[in-house]
Design a protein around this motif. Structure first.
Motif, PDB file in Angstrom:
ATOM      1  N   GLU A 171      -4.926 -16.333   3.802  1.00  0.00           N
ATOM      2  CA  GLU A 171      -4.219 -16.230   2.471  1.00  0.00           C
ATOM      3  C   GLU A 171      -4.937 -14.891   1.776  1.00  0.00           C
ATOM      4  O   GLU A 171      -4.215 -14.022   1.389  1.00  0.00           O
ATOM      5  CB  GLU A 171      -4.011 -17.192   1.791  1.00  0.00           C
ATOM      6  CG  GLU A 171      -2.942 -18.267   2.308  1.00  0.00           C
ATOM      7  CD  GLU A 171      -2.594 -19.656   1.600  1.00  0.00           C
ATOM      8  OE1 GLU A 171      -1.844 -20.124   1.806  1.00  0.00           O
ATOM      9  OE2 GLU A 171      -3.427 -20.090   0.802  1.00  0.00           O
ATOM     10  N   SER A 175      -3.393 -11.287   1.219  1.00  0.00           N
ATOM     11  CA  SER A 175      -3.017 -10.834  -0.127  1.00  0.00           C
ATOM     12  C   SER A 175      -3.901  -9.607  -0.700  1.00  0.00           C
ATOM     13  O   SER A 175      -3.436  -8.905  -1.479  1.00  0.00           O
ATOM     14  CB  SER A 175      -2.990 -12.085  -1.215  1.00  0.00           C
ATOM     15  OG  SER A 175      -4.592 -12.730  -1.206  1.00  0.00           O
ATOM     16  N   PHE A 178      -2.790  -6.555   1.182  1.00  0.00           N
ATOM     17  CA  PHE A 178      -1.530  -6.185   0.636  1.00  0.00           C
ATOM     18  C   PHE A 178      -1.528  -5.278  -0.861  1.00  0.00           C
ATOM     19  O   PHE A 178      -0.982  -4.553  -1.122  1.00  0.00           O
ATOM     20  CB  PHE A 178      -0.513  -7.231   0.457  1.00  0.00           C
ATOM     21  CG  PHE A 178       0.833  -6.901   0.050  1.00  0.00           C
ATOM     22  CD1 PHE A 178       1.700  -6.561   0.877  1.00  0.00           C
ATOM     23  CD2 PHE A 178       1.329  -7.047  -1.418  1.00  0.00           C
ATOM     24  CE1 PHE A 178       3.128  -6.456   0.434  1.00  0.00           C
ATOM     25  CE2 PHE A 178       2.286  -6.531  -1.839  1.00  0.00           C
ATOM     26  CZ  PHE A 178       3.540  -6.361  -1.017  1.00  0.00           C
ATOM     27  N   PRO A 201      -1.257 -10.364  -6.783  1.00  0.00           N
ATOM     28  CA  PRO A 201      -0.632 -10.743  -5.355  1.00  0.00           C
ATOM     29  C   PRO A 201      -1.194 -11.888  -4.916  1.00  0.00           C
ATOM     30  O   PRO A 201      -2.472 -12.234  -5.095  1.00  0.00           O
ATOM     31  CB  PRO A 201      -0.917  -9.467  -4.452  1.00  0.00           C
ATOM     32  CG  PRO A 201      -2.376  -9.062  -5.040  1.00  0.00           C
ATOM     33  CD  PRO A 201      -2.196  -9.012  -6.427  1.00  0.00           C
ATOM     34  N   SER A 202      -0.476 -12.752  -4.103  1.00  0.00           N
ATOM     35  CA  SER A 202      -0.717 -14.086  -3.575  1.00  0.00           C
ATOM     36  C   SER A 202      -0.006 -14.246  -2.238  1.00  0.00           C
ATOM     37  O   SER A 202       0.785 -13.620  -2.145  1.00  0.00           O
ATOM     38  CB  SER A 202      -0.598 -15.100  -4.262  1.00  0.00           C
ATOM     39  OG  SER A 202       0.717 -15.436  -4.906  1.00  0.00           O
ATOM     40  N   ALA A 203      -0.636 -15.128  -1.563  1.00  0.00           N
ATOM     41  CA  ALA A 203       0.030 -15.404  -0.125  1.00  0.00           C
ATOM     42  C   ALA A 203       0.091 -16.767   0.109  1.00  0.00           C
ATOM     43  O   ALA A 203      -0.790 -17.714  -0.123  1.00  0.00           O
ATOM     44  CB  ALA A 203      -0.724 -14.461   0.873  1.00  0.00           C
ATOM     45  N   CYS A 223       3.017 -15.445   6.829  1.00  0.00           N
ATOM     46  CA  CYS A 223       2.816 -15.384   5.492  1.00  0.00           C
ATOM     47  C   CYS A 223       3.644 -14.956   4.635  1.00  0.00           C
ATOM     48  O   CYS A 223       4.443 -13.836   5.023  1.00  0.00           O
ATOM     49  CB  CYS A 223       1.318 -14.490   5.425  1.00  0.00           C
ATOM     50  SG  CYS A 223      -0.229 -15.467   5.905  1.00  0.00           S
ATOM     51  N   VAL A 225       3.913 -13.108   0.978  1.00  0.00           N
ATOM     52  CA  VAL A 225       3.226 -12.488  -0.179  1.00  0.00           C
ATOM     53  C   VAL A 225       4.166 -12.349  -1.327  1.00  0.00           C
ATOM     54  O   VAL A 225       5.202 -11.815  -1.297  1.00  0.00           O
ATOM     55  CB  VAL A 225       2.762 -10.933   0.340  1.00  0.00           C
ATOM     56  CG1 VAL A 225       1.921 -10.420  -0.874  1.00  0.00           C
ATOM     57  CG2 VAL A 225       1.711 -11.360   1.613  1.00  0.00           C
ATOM     58  N   TRP A 227       4.314 -11.022  -5.586  1.00  0.00           N
ATOM     59  CA  TRP A 227       3.630 -10.135  -6.569  1.00  0.00           C
ATOM     60  C   TRP A 227       4.409  -9.745  -7.864  1.00  0.00           C
ATOM     61  O   TRP A 227       5.582 -10.230  -7.521  1.00  0.00           O
ATOM     62  CB  TRP A 227       3.038  -8.829  -5.951  1.00  0.00           C
ATOM     63  CG  TRP A 227       4.068  -7.880  -5.621  1.00  0.00           C
ATOM     64  CD1 TRP A 227       4.515  -6.930  -6.417  1.00  0.00           C
ATOM     65  CD2 TRP A 227       4.709  -7.881  -4.534  1.00  0.00           C
ATOM     66  NE1 TRP A 227       5.629  -6.287  -5.767  1.00  0.00           N
ATOM     67  CE2 TRP A 227       5.785  -6.822  -4.526  1.00  0.00           C
ATOM     68  CE3 TRP A 227       4.786  -8.520  -3.384  1.00  0.00           C
ATOM     69  CZ2 TRP A 227       6.850  -6.677  -3.751  1.00  0.00           C
ATOM     70  CZ3 TRP A 227       6.057  -8.459  -2.364  1.00  0.00           C
ATOM     71  CH2 TRP A 227       6.954  -7.228  -2.615  1.00  0.00           C
TER      72      TRP A 227
END
Length: 290
Positions: A171, A175, A178, A201-203, A223, A225, A227
């Motif tokens: 993750e 992220s 990305f 951003p997070s995943a 995944c 993602v 944001w």
């Protein structure tokens, strides 16, 4: 130049990293040079002695494809030849680099020492005798195998267990990459710049559904993602089908939406351009405990 985490690397910095990587690979080759020296002395005129490094490299390359435990993987002399990639991450992966350096030098010293001992006892006056396979195994293969086991045991004592591939690591890698590549796409589309901190951003990643443990290599990682852009109420989301390889390399293929990561080109003001978010590459630090 774009790094493994999607970060932009300046020309001067990139040139320095390439030079360091080549120097590191040269040191890593010393271990195989020691094996070649031992083989040439142990087998005399038999050409198999000179082919030992190539045979060893081939076998270790096959091992690299397997989901080996981290201590065993890091104890192999072939690991340094892929560890240099950590130089091109946003945060350099120093652990595998230092471990590979120590392993390579240890292999070089041990193989050279065994070659020297064998050289002192070798009878070069016999024109027929080309060495003993049994002596080669006992004096060469066994000590090096014990060295791998000892190194793996030491590394296991530091808490390095399993494949080193976990859900939080995947993750974080997806992220982070990305976020860097989103800024690159923003520049291509001539949109207002936004920082990774503003996007946050997070995943959320999953491997093979709820019945499979979220760890280890495989092509069944997925995944999502998320944001958020400043001034926007909606949260952006992008889906990736992720292939995580045993050596920590990540290849994530965009699965939509189309205007973000679902197509391999984007419509820039100057025409079509490659979409940096369509395929995301990253690298996991297998030795990290995070």
């Amino acid at each position: 130049m774009v790094g493994l985490d999607g970060q932009t690397i300046g020309a001067g910095h990139a040139a320095a990293l390439v030079g360091i990587a080549w120097a590191y690979a040269a040191v890593a080759a010393l271990g195989f040079a020691g094996v070649g020296l031992f083989g040439s002395i142990a087998m005399g005129r038999n050409p198999m002695g000179l082919l030992l490094p190539a045979l060893l490299a081939f076998l270790l390359d096959l091992c690299q494809m397997l989901p080996l435990p981290v201590p065993v993987r890091m104890a192999l002399p072939s690991q340094p030849f892929v560890a240099w990639r950590g130089l091109f991450s946003a945060t350099p992966q120093i652990g595998p680099l230092l471990t590979g350096l120590v392993v390579s030098l240890t292999w070089a010293v041990l193989a050279t020492a065994m070659a020297w001992l064998l050289f002192r006892r070798r009878d070069f006056t016999d024109l027929v005798y080309d060495g003993s396979i049994r002596r080669c195994l006992l004096a060469g293969v066994l000590p090096l195998a014990l060295l791998v086991g000892l190194t793996a045991g030491v590394l296991a004592g530091t808490g390095q267990t399993g494949s080193g591939i976990t859900r939080p690591k995947v993750e974080t890698a997806v992220s982070t990459t990305f976020g860097h590549l989103y800024r690159l796409q923003t520049a291509q589309l001539n949109r207002p710049d936004v920082t990774e901190a503003q996007m946050a951003p997070s995943a959320a990643c999953d491997k093979g559904g709820s019945l499979v443990t979220d760890e280890g290599p495989g092509t069944d990682w997925r995944c999502v993602v998320s944001w958020h852009l400043p001034g926007a109420k909606a949260v952006g989301r992008a889906i990736y089908q992720v292939d995580v390889m045993a050596d920590g390399r990540i290849v994530a293929d965009g699965d939509g939406p189309t205007d973000v990561n679902g197509y391999f080109v984007v419509k820039a003001p100057y025409g079509t351009a490659p979409n940096p978010l369509w395929q995301v590459d990253s690298l996991i630090d297998l030795t990290s405990h995070k």
